[in-house]
Scaffold this motif. Structure first.
Motif, PDB file in Angstrom:
ATOM      1  N   ARG A 109      29.003  -9.280   3.162  1.00 15.97           N
ATOM      2  CA  ARG A 109      28.453  -8.540   2.037  1.00 15.97           C
ATOM      3  C   ARG A 109      26.999  -8.165   2.301  1.00 15.97           C
ATOM      4  N   LEU A 110      26.645  -6.894   2.136  1.00 13.75           N
ATOM      5  CA  LEU A 110      25.267  -6.447   2.291  1.00 13.75           C
ATOM      6  C   LEU A 110      24.552  -6.554   0.961  1.00 13.75           C
ATOM      7  N   ARG A 111      23.331  -7.036   1.018  1.00 13.11           N
ATOM      8  CA  ARG A 111      22.535  -7.128  -0.202  1.00 13.11           C
ATOM      9  C   ARG A 111      21.150  -6.559   0.058  1.00 13.11           C
ATOM     10  N   PRO A 112      20.491  -6.140  -0.958  1.00 14.17           N
ATOM     11  CA  PRO A 112      19.156  -5.548  -0.787  1.00 14.17           C
ATOM     12  C   PRO A 112      18.176  -6.597  -0.254  1.00 14.17           C
ATOM     13  N   PRO A 113      17.149  -6.143   0.488  1.00 10.26           N
ATOM     14  CA  PRO A 113      16.164  -7.089   1.017  1.00 10.26           C
ATOM     15  C   PRO A 113      15.392  -7.773  -0.113  1.00 10.26           C
ATOM     16  N   GLY A 114      14.964  -9.007   0.179  1.00  4.97           N
ATOM     17  CA  GLY A 114      14.201  -9.781  -0.805  1.00  4.97           C
ATOM     18  C   GLY A 114      12.767  -9.286  -0.926  1.00  4.97           C
ATOM     19  N   ARG A 115      12.050  -9.848  -1.871  1.00  5.55           N
ATOM     20  CA  ARG A 115      10.680  -9.444  -2.137  1.00  5.55           C
ATOM     21  C   ARG A 115       9.757  -9.713  -0.947  1.00  5.55           C
ATOM     22  N   GLY A 116       9.921 -10.833  -0.242  1.00  2.00           N
ATOM     23  CA  GLY A 116       9.101 -11.172   0.926  1.00  2.00           C
ATOM     24  C   GLY A 116       9.295 -10.174   2.057  1.00  2.00           C
ATOM     25  N   ALA A 117      10.545  -9.783   2.298  1.00  2.00           N
ATOM     26  CA  ALA A 117      10.835  -8.815   3.351  1.00  2.00           C
ATOM     27  C   ALA A 117      10.227  -7.458   3.019  1.00  2.00           C
ATOM     28  N   LEU A 118      10.274  -7.059   1.752  1.00  2.00           N
ATOM     29  CA  LEU A 118       9.683  -5.790   1.346  1.00  2.00           C
ATOM     30  C   LEU A 118       8.168  -5.807   1.497  1.00  2.00           C
ATOM     31  N   LEU A 119       7.519  -6.927   1.194  1.00  2.00           N
ATOM     32  CA  LEU A 119       6.067  -7.044   1.352  1.00  2.00           C
ATOM     33  C   LEU A 119       5.669  -6.964   2.824  1.00  2.00           C
ATOM     34  N   ARG A 120       6.433  -7.647   3.701  1.00  2.00           N
ATOM     35  CA  ARG A 120       6.148  -7.579   5.124  1.00  2.00           C
ATOM     36  C   ARG A 120       6.337  -6.155   5.649  1.00  2.00           C
ATOM     37  N   LEU A 121       7.388  -5.500   5.216  1.00  2.00           N
ATOM     38  CA  LEU A 121       7.657  -4.131   5.635  1.00  2.00           C
ATOM     39  C   LEU A 121       6.538  -3.193   5.170  1.00  2.00           C
ATOM     40  N   ALA A 122       6.056  -3.380   3.959  1.00  2.00           N
ATOM     41  CA  ALA A 122       4.969  -2.553   3.444  1.00  2.00           C
ATOM     42  C   ALA A 122       3.678  -2.811   4.231  1.00  2.00           C
ATOM     43  N   ALA A 123       3.394  -4.080   4.573  1.00  2.00           N
ATOM     44  CA  ALA A 123       2.188  -4.406   5.341  1.00  2.00           C
ATOM     45  C   ALA A 123       2.248  -3.766   6.726  1.00  2.00           C
ATOM     46  N   VAL A 124       3.402  -3.824   7.373  1.00  2.00           N
ATOM     47  CA  VAL A 124       3.555  -3.214   8.695  1.00  2.00           C
ATOM     48  C   VAL A 124       3.367  -1.698   8.596  1.00  2.00           C
ATOM     49  N   ALA A 125       3.938  -1.078   7.575  1.00  2.00           N
ATOM     50  CA  ALA A 125       3.809   0.366   7.407  1.00  2.00           C
ATOM     51  C   ALA A 125       2.351   0.765   7.185  1.00  2.00           C
ATOM     52  N   ILE A 126       1.611  -0.002   6.410  1.00  2.00           N
ATOM     53  CA  ILE A 126       0.195   0.286   6.151  1.00  2.00           C
ATOM     54  C   ILE A 126      -0.621   0.138   7.439  1.00  2.00           C
ATOM     55  N   LEU A 127      -0.369  -0.918   8.205  1.00  6.14           N
ATOM     56  CA  LEU A 127      -1.100  -1.120   9.453  1.00  6.14           C
ATOM     57  C   LEU A 127      -0.797  -0.008  10.461  1.00  6.14           C
ATOM     58  N   LEU A 128       0.446   0.389  10.564  1.00  6.41           N
ATOM     59  CA  LEU A 128       0.803   1.478  11.474  1.00  6.41           C
ATOM     60  C   LEU A 128       0.156   2.795  11.050  1.00  6.41           C
ATOM     61  N   ALA A 129       0.146   3.075   9.755  1.00  5.37           N
ATOM     62  CA  ALA A 129      -0.478   4.306   9.263  1.00  5.37           C
ATOM     63  C   ALA A 129      -1.987   4.289   9.515  1.00  5.37           C
ATOM     64  N   THR A 130      -2.621   3.130   9.342  1.00 11.71           N
ATOM     65  CA  THR A 130      -4.057   3.006   9.595  1.00 11.71           C
ATOM     66  C   THR A 130      -4.365   3.233  11.077  1.00 11.71           C
ATOM     67  N   ALA A 131      -3.583   2.612  11.961  1.00 13.60           N
ATOM     68  CA  ALA A 131      -3.793   2.777  13.399  1.00 13.60           C
ATOM     69  C   ALA A 131      -3.593   4.239  13.803  1.00 13.60           C
ATOM     70  N   ALA A 132      -2.562   4.878  13.277  1.00 15.85           N
ATOM     71  CA  ALA A 132      -2.315   6.284  13.597  1.00 15.85           C
ATOM     72  C   ALA A 132      -3.465   7.163  13.098  1.00 15.85           C
ATOM     73  N   GLY A 133      -3.976   6.870  11.909  1.00 11.30           N
ATOM     74  CA  GLY A 133      -5.100   7.638  11.371  1.00 11.30           C
ATOM     75  C   GLY A 133      -6.358   7.468  12.201  1.00 11.30           C
ATOM     76  N   LEU A 134      -6.621   6.246  12.670  1.00 14.19           N
ATOM     77  CA  LEU A 134      -7.803   6.011  13.499  1.00 14.19           C
ATOM     78  C   LEU A 134      -7.699   6.746  14.832  1.00 14.19           C
ATOM     79  N   ILE A 135      -6.519   6.749  15.408  1.00 12.70           N
ATOM     80  CA  ILE A 135      -6.335   7.449  16.677  1.00 12.70           C
ATOM     81  C   ILE A 135      -6.435   8.957  16.471  1.00 12.70           C
ATOM     82  N   TRP A 136      -5.832   9.467  15.425  1.00  3.13           N
ATOM     83  CA  TRP A 136      -5.790  10.910  15.180  1.00  3.13           C
ATOM     84  C   TRP A 136      -7.167  11.478  14.849  1.00  3.13           C
ATOM     85  N   PHE A 137      -7.926  10.756  14.018  1.00  2.89           N
ATOM     86  CA  PHE A 137      -9.206  11.277  13.535  1.00  2.89           C
ATOM     87  C   PHE A 137     -10.405  10.710  14.273  1.00  2.89           C
TER      88      PHE A 137
END
Length: 150
Positions: free
Chosen positions: A2-30
């Motif tokens: 059975r597949l279930r939606p990710p928990g709150r901890g997994a979503l927070l980690r995913l959001a932190a990784v996405a923010i760090l990747l976006a920041t790194a990409a912005g620093l390189i680009w600009f």
């Protein structure tokens, strides 16, 4: 299974990784373009630096008349632990093959920085303006020093 939606901890980690990747990409680009390195102006008339030990001011040697202070980083920064202000060293520029080109002979060591952390350390040397021009204008793979006996 059975597949279930990710928990709150997994979503927070995913959001932190996405923010760090976006920041790194912005620093390189600009990232601003690096400014070209320009050599300092060297006076047309020069006098040789004094060959005797420079007078000390506040525990550190002062820059002799006719000389300029030039900071250098060593290709092998562990040598910083062996050098002290007041020592005389021969300065060599290393090329891609590892050969050394003489830049200065018997240069006075004014300051040693970062001897406890070789990654950030360097030397402040008293060089005559001609030697200083050679030290800052040519490309190379770092500097090496030969420590002269006292």
């Amino acid at each position: 299974m059975r597949l279930r939606p990710p928990g709150r901890g997994a979503l927070l980690r995913l959001a932190a990784v996405a923010i760090l990747l976006a920041t790194a990409a912005g620093l390189i680009w600009f990232r601003p373009a690096a400014a070209p390195c320009t050599a300092p102006a060297v006076p047309a008339t020069t006098t040789k630096a004094a060959t005797s030990a420079a007078p000390k001011t506040g525990g550190r040697p002062s820059i002799p008349d006719g000389a300029v202070g030039v900071p250098v980083r060593l290709a092998d920064p562990t040598a910083l632990a062996l050098v002290h202000p007041g020592n005389r060293v021969d300065l060599l520029r290393l090329d891609a093959e590892g050969d050394g080109t003489p830049i200065a002979s018997a240069a006075l060591v004014l300051e040693v920085t970062g001897a406890d952390d070789p990654a950030t350390g360097g030397l402040l040397l008293a060089l005559d303006p001609e030697q200083a021009g050679r030290a800052v204008t040519r490309q190379g793979h770092g500097f090496a020093i030969l420590i002269r006996p006292a």
